[in-house]
Design an enzyme around this catalytic site. Structure first.
Site, mmCIF file in Angstrom:
data_model
loop_
_atom_site.group_PDB
_atom_site.id
_atom_site.type_symbol
_atom_site.label_atom_id
_atom_site.label_comp_id
_atom_site.label_asym_id
_atom_site.label_seq_id
_atom_site.Cartn_x
_atom_site.Cartn_y
_atom_site.Cartn_z
ATOM 1 N N TYR A 104 25.203 36.976 -8.067
ATOM 2 C CA TYR A 104 25.230 38.294 -8.694
ATOM 3 C C TYR A 104 25.028 39.384 -7.656
ATOM 4 C CZ TYR A 104 20.137 38.940 -8.282
ATOM 5 O OH TYR A 104 18.877 39.106 -7.792
ATOM 6 N N ARG A 131 28.445 41.030 0.732
ATOM 7 C CA ARG A 131 27.435 40.013 0.423
ATOM 8 C C ARG A 131 27.857 39.163 -0.768
ATOM 9 N NH1 ARG A 131 21.422 42.058 -0.676
ATOM 10 N NH2 ARG A 131 22.421 42.778 -2.590
ATOM 11 N N ARG A 170 28.554 19.382 -18.941
ATOM 12 C CA ARG A 170 27.363 19.347 -18.091
ATOM 13 C C ARG A 170 27.389 18.137 -17.150
ATOM 14 N NH1 ARG A 170 22.223 17.909 -17.090
ATOM 15 N NH2 ARG A 170 20.745 19.603 -16.654
ATOM 16 N N HIS A 180 25.996 17.413 -12.852
ATOM 17 C CA HIS A 180 25.515 17.969 -11.597
ATOM 18 C C HIS A 180 26.653 18.146 -10.585
ATOM 19 C CE1 HIS A 180 21.556 17.142 -13.201
ATOM 20 N NE2 HIS A 180 20.985 17.675 -12.125
ATOM 21 N N LYS A 199 22.541 35.259 -2.818
ATOM 22 C CA LYS A 199 22.059 36.017 -3.980
ATOM 23 C C LYS A 199 22.457 35.278 -5.261
ATOM 24 C CE LYS A 199 21.496 40.815 -5.488
ATOM 25 N NZ LYS A 199 20.052 40.918 -5.230
ATOM 26 N N GLU A 247 9.360 38.126 2.219
ATOM 27 C CA GLU A 247 9.896 39.292 1.513
ATOM 28 C C GLU A 247 9.248 39.397 0.143
ATOM 29 O OE1 GLU A 247 14.065 38.819 0.632
ATOM 30 O OE2 GLU A 247 13.803 36.750 -0.026
ATOM 31 N N LEU A 252 16.645 37.477 1.576
ATOM 32 C CA LEU A 252 17.917 38.087 1.222
ATOM 33 C C LEU A 252 18.079 39.346 2.068
ATOM 34 C CD1 LEU A 252 20.373 38.001 -0.775
ATOM 35 C CD2 LEU A 252 19.097 39.674 -2.135
#
Length: 277
Positions: free
Chosen positions: A32, A51, A99, A101, A145, A177, A201
């Protein structure tokens, strides 16, 4: 706001839906970005998109949309919602799949987005905030991110329970951070912050502030530092898209420190204000 982004279209919010088998729902398998808007204009959009696409690449994810098309959709979204001061939220999940993995490279990524009005936080940017220092228990790819933010949100909750606005995290005594921000210290007119490694980040506002600091003649040192130095900092502040440059007035938790809102922080805030205006 009435209009949202779904794939390559701007649609009414009540027309948008997400499939139950979206990998973002099952695994947090997505990325995102949050872009600030001032007077209807997205701020540092190119850097945010850099990014965004880099995060996708690191996760072996093809966004399946050109940069130019995405910029056009962002501007349409802002215009349709008549957004002035606020944020644009963009998200891409790997796609819809039973579903499992093991992800397939044949599924189509799901792009969504929306906008929200959000005023600038003038009071806290003037008076400062309290930080809670706690252990960093996240995975080792904090440079991506991703929407999988459990470590961040648990740290943020811990800070709020201690009446602090933000959590600052450390790995074995080395400061990394914030739960949703980057941290800067000022000592003897030198600006210190953690380098842009996989442990943090690389915030867009972080990048902007480093440039502004260098333009102002400040010495900028990007290196990891121990929690001990938090107590002797002349000034400190956090940066993020929504918090901009917000001074720190105290640190609690694994370190106890009181910090003045100082002149160099105020100078950087003024430079940032000039940039966005």
């Amino acid at each position: 706001m009435d209009y949202v982004l779904k794939q390559h279209d701007i649609v009414q919010r009540d027309e948008a839906s997400i499939d139950f088998n979206d990998r973002g729902y099952h695994f947090g398998d997505g990325i995102y970005e949050v872009v600030r808007t001032y007077n209807g204009t997205p701020f540092a959009l190119e850097e945010h998109l850099d990014r965004f696409y880099e995060s996708a690449k690191k996760l072996d994810m093809d966004l399946a949309i050109s940069r130019e098309t995405l910029i056009g959709l962002i501007n349409q979204l802002i215009s349709k919602n008549q957004l002035k001061t606020g944020i644009v939220y963009l998200q891409v999940t790997r796609g819809v799949q039973d579903r499992n993995h093991l992800y397939s490279r044949e599924i189509t990524p799901v792009l969504t987005g929306y906008v929200a009005s959000l005023d600038r936080k003038h009071e806290v940017m003037q008076n400062g905030i309290d930080l809670w220092l706690t252990k960093d228990v996240r995975w080792l790819r904090c440079d991506i991110k991703t929407i999988n933010l459990l470590g961040n949100i648990m740290a943020k909750r811990e800070a709020a329970d201690q009446n602090c606005h933000e959590a600052i995290m450390h790995r074995d005594g080395t400061v990394t951070e914030g739960s949703s921000s980057n941290l800067f210290l000022i000592k003897d007119e030198t600006l210190y912050t953690h380098p842009a490694t996989n442990l943090i980040l690389n915030g867009i506002t972080r990048q902007v502030v480093i440039k502004l600091a260098k333009q102002a003649g400040l010495n900028v040192v990007e290196e990891a530092f121990p929690i001990d130095v938090l107590a002797i900092a002349d000034e400190a502040f956090i940066t993020s898209t929504t918090m901009e440059i917000t001074p720190v007035r105290s640190i609690k938790g694994d370190v106890d420190a009181s910090i003045h809102v100082g002149p160099l922080t105020k100078n950087l805030q003024e430079a940032f204000n000039n940039l966005i205006s």
